[in-house]
Design a protein around this motif. Structure first.
Motif: not given
Length: 348
Positions: A315-334
């Motif tokens: 959703v956040v990068a339409r019309p492209a996509e952000i791979e789920v591994g990047i999203v979980t890294a952004v969530i999990g690193a902090p």
């Protein structure tokens, strides 16, 4: 005295019933949220679809572009559920086996070791079948787990949480570098696996799901069957042995289940980090430390986290996509930094 014991026993039973009722209510709520995320995964994406398109795709009609888009999202949704649940259970089991709050397949380098094994199998042995991918990924995960634990155990104090995390980070960097070095001369493989290395579920297919489902099921059953042993290990090796638990056997069995889950999930979706770290800690706050509840909670919540991360990346990068591994890294690193700081304060 007898009256006091009877009152205490009654109070204990009542407290246990209240905890069970609370955990059951929370688990039902988590399942309801997971169901909503499944609907969101089918509806949201680069192309907007309607509920009618979803129902038509479920019925097998893919005559329109929107219905075809929904049909492509369905296996992606199922794979995200399976991989998220597998990584969360694997992380919870690793934390129990090592008694290390920082234990997680990605942080300990186990996912990277599985990825390296898959690339080696493809480049040097010509592996092409899903089951061969999973077999060599599981072997790579097991080898990297043993290697990291041995390295983290060297020196005074044994395998402390910080030493294991450092050994895992160093090993992970080495495994990633070796993977890149092996793939660099093979341009065709670089293009095929560049997104797989990041970690994602965009290439899901029903055939791949059918291949990985039995392996994930075996790994999950091994971990669930080891839940009582994990509870004993949490008390310490000496006390667990005093209670009649075979410490080494329990640790090996639980570790095998975790490695199978991690290896199979990595083979089908690539190395996805931080799910196995974040989810067990959150679920302990909700369900407590009893692994008979913690593992099912982790499965449901981990599936929800990965599916939600996949939807967010679409959703956040339409019309492209952000791979789920990047999203979980952004969530999990902090979250990882917070766990390290809290553990460091406790050791002072």
């Amino acid at each position: 005295m007898a009256l006091t014991l009877a009152v205490a026993r009654t109070s204990g039973v009542a407290g246990m019933r209240r905890r069970t009722a609370r955990r059951s209510a929370l688990l039902i709520a988590a399942l309801a949220v997971l169901a909503l995320l499944c609907v969101a995964s089918a509806v949201l994406g680069v192309r907007e679809v309607t509920p009618d398109d979803v129902f038509s795709a479920l019925a097998g009609d893919t005559s329109t572009i929107s219905e075809a888009a929904v049909a492509k999202r369905l296996p992606r949704t199922v794979l995200a559920l399976l991989v998220g649940a597998a990584l969360a259970i694997s992380g919870a089991a690793m934390q129990a086996v090592t008694r290390n709050p920082l234990a997680e397949p990605g942080i300990l380098g186990i996912s990277s070791g599985a990825s390296l094994a898959v690339v080696v199998g493809i480049v040097f042995f010509g592996l092409a079948r899903p089951f061969s991918f999973m077999a060599i990924a599981i072997l790579g995960a097991a080898a990297s787990a043993v290697f990291v634990y041995v390295v983290g155990s060297l020196g005074r104090g044994g395998a402390t949480p910080l030493k294991l995390a450092l050994a895992g980070a160093a090993s992970s960097a080495a495994f990633v570098s070796l993977t890149s070095a092996i793939m660099l001369p093979h341009v065709d493989l670089m293009r095929t696996f560049q997104f797989w290395q990041v970690g994602g579920v965009g290439g899901a297919s029903w055939g791949g799901i059918a291949a990985v489902l039995p392996v994930l099921g075996i790994g999950a059953l091994i971990c669930l069957a080891s839940a009582r042993g994990m509870n004993s290990l949490a008390l310490g090796d000496d006390l667990a042995a005093g209670l009649g638990e075979h410490v080494l056997r329990s640790r090996i069995i639980a570790a095998c289940g975790a490695v199978v889950l991690c290896g199979a999930a990595t083979a089908v979706a690539g190395p996805i980090g931080f799910v196995g770290l974040v989810i067990p800690h959150v679920c302990r706050m909700l369900a407590g430390p009893d692994h008979r509840w913690l593992l099912p909670f982790s499965a449901v919540t981990g599936a929800g986290l990965l599916l939600g991360a996949d939807v967010l990346g679409r959703v956040v990068a339409r019309p492209a996509e952000i791979e789920v591994g990047i999203v979980t890294a952004v969530i999990g690193a902090p979250f990882f930094i917070w766990i390290v700081r809290r553990q460091k304060v406790r050791e002072l």
